[in-house]
Write an enzyme that holds these catalytic residues in place. Sequence first.
Site, short mmCIF file in Angstrom:
data_model
loop_
_atom_site.label_atom_id
_atom_site.label_comp_id
_atom_site.label_asym_id
_atom_site.label_seq_id
_atom_site.Cartn_x
_atom_site.Cartn_y
_atom_site.Cartn_z
N LYS A 13 1.10 -1.11 -0.08
CA LYS A 13 -0.10 -0.26 -0.31
C LYS A 13 0.93 0.98 0.35
O LYS A 13 0.70 1.77 -1.26
CB LYS A 13 -0.52 0.34 1.00
CG LYS A 13 -2.20 -0.98 1.39
CD LYS A 13 -2.91 -1.08 2.46
CE LYS A 13 -2.88 -0.92 4.39
NZ LYS A 13 -1.65 -2.45 4.64
N ARG A 88 -9.40 1.37 9.08
CA ARG A 88 -9.06 -0.26 9.24
C ARG A 88 -10.42 -0.53 9.96
O ARG A 88 -9.87 -2.37 10.58
CB ARG A 88 -7.69 0.03 10.15
CG ARG A 88 -7.08 -0.72 10.17
CD ARG A 88 -5.54 -0.90 10.44
NE ARG A 88 -4.30 -1.51 9.92
CZ ARG A 88 -3.05 -1.12 9.20
NH1 ARG A 88 -3.14 0.54 8.51
NH2 ARG A 88 -2.40 -1.10 9.11
N ARG A 127 11.87 -7.14 4.21
CA ARG A 127 11.70 -5.87 3.75
C ARG A 127 13.37 -5.15 4.24
O ARG A 127 13.56 -3.79 3.85
CB ARG A 127 10.70 -5.04 3.57
CG ARG A 127 9.66 -4.54 4.47
CD ARG A 127 8.46 -3.89 4.68
NE ARG A 127 7.96 -4.40 5.42
CZ ARG A 127 6.65 -3.50 5.29
NH1 ARG A 127 5.60 -3.60 4.55
NH2 ARG A 127 5.75 -3.48 6.95
N ARG A 131 11.53 -2.00 11.18
CA ARG A 131 10.14 -1.80 11.88
C ARG A 131 10.18 -2.48 13.11
O ARG A 131 10.01 -3.70 13.30
CB ARG A 131 8.70 -1.29 11.20
CG ARG A 131 8.87 -0.62 10.12
CD ARG A 131 7.33 -0.29 9.26
NE ARG A 131 6.03 -0.98 10.10
CZ ARG A 131 5.06 -1.31 9.59
NH1 ARG A 131 4.89 -0.72 8.01
NH2 ARG A 131 3.95 -1.81 9.72
N ARG A 142 -0.31 -9.14 13.14
CA ARG A 142 -1.12 -7.57 12.62
C ARG A 142 -1.51 -8.73 11.35
O ARG A 142 -2.90 -8.14 11.42
CB ARG A 142 0.07 -7.46 11.75
CG ARG A 142 0.49 -6.36 12.41
CD ARG A 142 1.90 -5.60 12.20
NE ARG A 142 2.78 -5.48 11.28
CZ ARG A 142 3.13 -5.32 10.33
NH1 ARG A 142 4.48 -5.50 10.57
NH2 ARG A 142 3.45 -4.80 9.09
P1 ADP Z 1 0.85 -1.95 8.02
O1 ADP Z 1 -0.29 -1.62 6.92
O2 ADP Z 1 1.96 -3.49 7.16
O3 ADP Z 1 0.55 -3.00 9.02
P2 ADP Z 1 0.70 1.02 9.03
O4 ADP Z 1 2.01 1.69 8.86
O5 ADP Z 1 -0.41 1.34 8.05
O6 ADP Z 1 1.57 -1.31 7.75
O7 ADP Z 1 0.19 0.75 9.79
C1 ADP Z 1 1.13 0.32 11.01
C2 ADP Z 1 1.00 0.22 13.04
O8 ADP Z 1 0.23 1.61 12.73
C3 ADP Z 1 -0.72 -0.92 12.30
O9 ADP Z 1 0.26 -2.02 12.89
C4 ADP Z 1 -1.59 -0.79 14.06
O10 ADP Z 1 -0.62 -0.43 14.65
C5 ADP Z 1 -1.65 1.60 13.39
N1 ADP Z 1 -2.46 1.81 13.05
C6 ADP Z 1 -2.05 2.37 11.32
N2 ADP Z 1 -3.55 2.66 10.92
C7 ADP Z 1 -3.86 2.47 11.70
C8 ADP Z 1 -5.68 3.08 12.24
N3 ADP Z 1 -6.46 3.15 11.02
N4 ADP Z 1 -5.88 1.71 13.36
C9 ADP Z 1 -5.46 1.52 14.45
N5 ADP Z 1 -4.49 1.95 13.95
C10 ADP Z 1 -3.69 1.84 12.76
#
Ligand code: ADP
Length: 184
Positions: A13, A88, A127, A131, A142
């Site tokens: 994404k 999400r 990758r 992180r 996750r």
């Molecule tokens: P990925 O899709 O690889 O898990 P993101 O950068 O989108 O990576 O998200 C990393 C973390 O940030 C998630 O595991 C969560 O803890 C938090 N997070 C991001 N966006 C949201 C959201 N919309 N609602 C709740 N937690 C979020």
Amino acid sequence: MNIILFGPPGAGKGTQAEKIANHYNLPHLSTGNIFRESIKNETSLGKKVKAILDAGNLVPDETVVDLVASELYKSEYNEGVILDGFPRTVAQAESLDDYLEENGKKIDFFITLSVPEEELVNRILSRGEGRSDDTPEKVKTRLQVYRNETEPVMNHYKAQGAVKEINGVGSIEEIFGRIKDTLG
Ligand code: ADP
């Protein structure tokens, strides 16, 4: 043009959102990036969410919704936005619906990137972005959180008829080509 870029962790994404942002000259809003920046800068938001991200869990809806609402309010998003990592949960999607409706806006495209789970795990573990949530155990959490809490968001948008499913396997350019074909 308002776009939601959707898909499991590791689907690409962030990478594709950057490409769409450049090509269509749209701002990219990544909740994950904002949280990671906040953690790095030790802001009050960062302190609040650090342990949650480290564990691979979701930040509470209220915190995320407040954050996104305060962002979308800015004039730089007047012409549209690429949302990456938001909504999400179904509750977040409902809040977004309300916000858009109140402001006379709508989601034009909901793009979901499909990638087999095996490949997701391989991508994330190889990758090397450093992180704290990219360890085998956290990735498992996750993906579980994605299946339980996030995947239902897709049905929410399917009901609105906005969902475009895109094959997320291939080179970055191949996948971006598929996205451009869809966006036109
Ligand atoms: P990925 O899709 O690889 O898990 P993101 O950068 O989108 O990576 O998200 C990393 C973390 O940030 C998630 O595991 C969560 O803890 C938090 N997070 C991001 N966006 C949201 C959201 N919309 N609602 C709740 N937690 C979020």
